[in-house]
Design a protein around this motif. Sequence first.
Motif, PDB file in Angstrom:
ATOM      1  N   LYS A 431       0.884  -1.344   0.160  1.00  0.00           N
ATOM      2  CA  LYS A 431      -0.142   0.055   0.088  1.00  0.00           C
ATOM      3  C   LYS A 431       0.883   1.399   0.039  1.00  0.00           C
ATOM      4  O   LYS A 431       1.982   1.147   0.342  1.00  0.00           O
ATOM      5  CB  LYS A 431      -0.992   0.141   1.111  1.00  0.00           C
ATOM      6  N   VAL A 433      -0.548   4.629   1.229  1.00  0.00           N
ATOM      7  CA  VAL A 433      -0.619   5.350   2.464  1.00  0.00           C
ATOM      8  C   VAL A 433      -1.005   4.629   3.857  1.00  0.00           C
ATOM      9  O   VAL A 433      -1.977   3.732   3.546  1.00  0.00           O
ATOM     10  CB  VAL A 433      -1.695   6.617   2.138  1.00  0.00           C
ATOM     11  N   ALA A 435      -2.941   5.132   7.210  1.00  0.00           N
ATOM     12  CA  ALA A 435      -3.608   6.118   7.795  1.00  0.00           C
ATOM     13  C   ALA A 435      -4.749   5.617   8.672  1.00  0.00           C
ATOM     14  O   ALA A 435      -5.164   4.197   8.725  1.00  0.00           O
ATOM     15  CB  ALA A 435      -4.520   7.024   6.683  1.00  0.00           C
ATOM     16  N   TRP A 471     -10.397   7.652   5.324  1.00  0.00           N
ATOM     17  CA  TRP A 471      -9.296   7.766   6.297  1.00  0.00           C
ATOM     18  C   TRP A 471      -9.125   9.172   6.412  1.00  0.00           C
ATOM     19  O   TRP A 471      -9.705  10.297   5.858  1.00  0.00           O
ATOM     20  CB  TRP A 471      -8.258   7.056   5.800  1.00  0.00           C
ATOM     21  N   ASN A 476       0.266  10.289   8.490  1.00  0.00           N
ATOM     22  CA  ASN A 476       0.292   9.372   7.674  1.00  0.00           C
ATOM     23  C   ASN A 476       1.562   9.047   7.308  1.00  0.00           C
ATOM     24  O   ASN A 476       2.602   9.665   7.238  1.00  0.00           O
ATOM     25  CB  ASN A 476      -0.163   9.928   6.014  1.00  0.00           C
ATOM     26  N   TRP A 514      -8.835  10.681  -1.182  1.00  0.00           N
ATOM     27  CA  TRP A 514      -9.821   9.510  -1.249  1.00  0.00           C
ATOM     28  C   TRP A 514      -9.844   8.912  -2.432  1.00  0.00           C
ATOM     29  O   TRP A 514      -9.572   7.387  -2.662  1.00  0.00           O
ATOM     30  CB  TRP A 514     -11.039   9.648  -0.729  1.00  0.00           C
ATOM     31  N   PHE A 517      -5.837   7.948  -3.714  1.00  0.00           N
ATOM     32  CA  PHE A 517      -5.160   6.780  -3.208  1.00  0.00           C
ATOM     33  C   PHE A 517      -6.496   5.565  -2.886  1.00  0.00           C
ATOM     34  O   PHE A 517      -6.391   4.804  -1.899  1.00  0.00           O
ATOM     35  CB  PHE A 517      -4.640   7.220  -1.946  1.00  0.00           C
ATOM     36  N   THR A 521      -4.692   2.184   0.583  1.00  0.00           N
ATOM     37  CA  THR A 521      -4.289   2.888   1.974  1.00  0.00           C
ATOM     38  C   THR A 521      -4.262   1.441   2.844  1.00  0.00           C
ATOM     39  O   THR A 521      -4.969   0.482   2.941  1.00  0.00           O
ATOM     40  CB  THR A 521      -5.470   3.652   2.537  1.00  0.00           C
TER      41      THR A 521
END
Length: 589
Positions: A431, A433, A435, A471, A476, A514, A517, A521
């Motif tokens: 992945k 990110v 978060a 998220w 992050n 959002w 990504f 995530t």
Amino acid sequence: MKQIRRWQRILILALLSISVFAPLIFVSNRLKSITPVGRREFIEELSKIRFTTNDLRLSAIEHEDGEGLKGPRLILFKDGEFNSSAESDGGNTYKNREEQVIVSQKMTVSSDEKGQILPTVNQLANKTDFKPPLSKGEKNTRVQPDRATDVKTKEIRDQIIQAKAYLNFAPPGSNSQVVKELRGRLKELERSVGDATKDKDLSKGALRRVKPMENVLYKASRVFNNCPAIATKLRAMNYNTEEQVQAQKNQAAYLMQLAARTTPKGLHCLSMRLTSEYFSLDPEKRQMPNQQNYFDANFNHYVVFSDNVLASSVVVNSTISSSKEPERIVFHVVTDSLNYPAISMWFLLNIQSKATIQILNIDDMDVLPRDYDQLLMKQNSNDPRFISTLNHARFYLPDIFPGLNKMVLLDHDVVVQRDLSRLWSIDMKGKVVGAVETCLEGESSFRSMSTFINFSDTWVAGKFSPRACTWAFGMNLIDLKEWRIRKLTSTYIKYFNLGTKRPLWKAGSLPIGWLTFYRQTLALDKRWHVMGLGRESGVKAVDIEQAAVIHYDGVMKPWLDIGKENYKRYWNIHVPYHHTYLQQCNLQA
């Protein structure tokens, strides 16, 4: 013997006759000799003894049922307790025959010539019925002044509302004696009570004016005795009041947003002093130490985008002070050309001997499109925070730091409370990110995709799911290597250009983040990042204490006057209020 018994019976019957007829004669003579106001008071005294629950009916208007509406308070007395001053009966056992109900001071009633009972203003406005009698063990509020410290204040407010209702019901231009007297008493009472909310705040003058106002209201009730019309007028007054309250709420929300966009005078003063000091330095003295660590992948790299001197200082100071190995920290502070001198000067004056700090000017980099500012203006937002270059520059992290593969992105409205070095040992599982998720309904941090993104658009609805988990930005973990492989900066630019042509999401970097990504995530434990300290979220103190990073998301930032006082202390402990420049600019905790 029979004669004696006969005379005894006659004597007993005579005494009984006297005991029956004497009170009637006494009452009739008293009523003839007193004024109308005195007659009403005397009748009310008698009604306290003979006024039972079966006789208590409001026949003037029909009551409307309403769930959840509170009725007037009822107070219970026993027969043996009716005297000039009520005695406490909280611990006694009530008997049905002995219970009597009288209405408390908040439910003043008066009788008209036809024997109807005129309801008070509160009763008409709230459209309530009577409450059931007090249950066993409940205390009499009249004998508990310490528990009802606003009884008199509420009674006076009720009288003021009654007076205004009668004045509104009076014909336009009416100058009758009752109307004139009502206006005069109303002005006196409003002036006396002022802004008092408790009985202890009332002046003696206000208490003295209660009785005269009561007499005037009685006169008005005899003149304006059309109860249905008064009820209609009160409902209209209630509607107008609700409209005014809503207008005040809208104005308060607007002023709150305006305050959030405004730079406090103290912060502006600090920036000016630091900027002036920076340009007075020789160029060779403007360099930060340990520059050889800037792009060393063996260090733990953090980045914050900020245009606020104190905010960026708190993020850096809290991160370094919470770290177990501060010498391994390299902190990159990215700002714009306007704030670059002030932020640079602040960190030159407050050099961290262990950690490495780099100050970058986003306007000196070639990573952003030249017309980027014009494109951001097309987001249809008047809030400069949402259309700020620094707010969207995070989507160019791989280009800003080409030699790094992993780093932690922090917002400038966070405070670090725990060592974050363990983040580098987390397996990202491919992945991009890491978060904390915000898709759990019922939590203060909950946000849904459909709230911020326009799923009525066919392109959005066909590519993304409104039920996808959301998220938060703020803290992050970023895998820059995987970001480059998936070419997510190009994805961001593509989505951003589509958003400038038609409304696809609300302004800001979070909704487009959002989408950029989407399905890229990794969910982190919520203790890494606790949000809600910059708004009315009701976040628990235990969650704040256990959090690694606390986030003042919302408009109530800790450096603003509108910030929440109970949360400011977490931020203030990292601000050096003893600093000379802060004292000169009157910046205080």
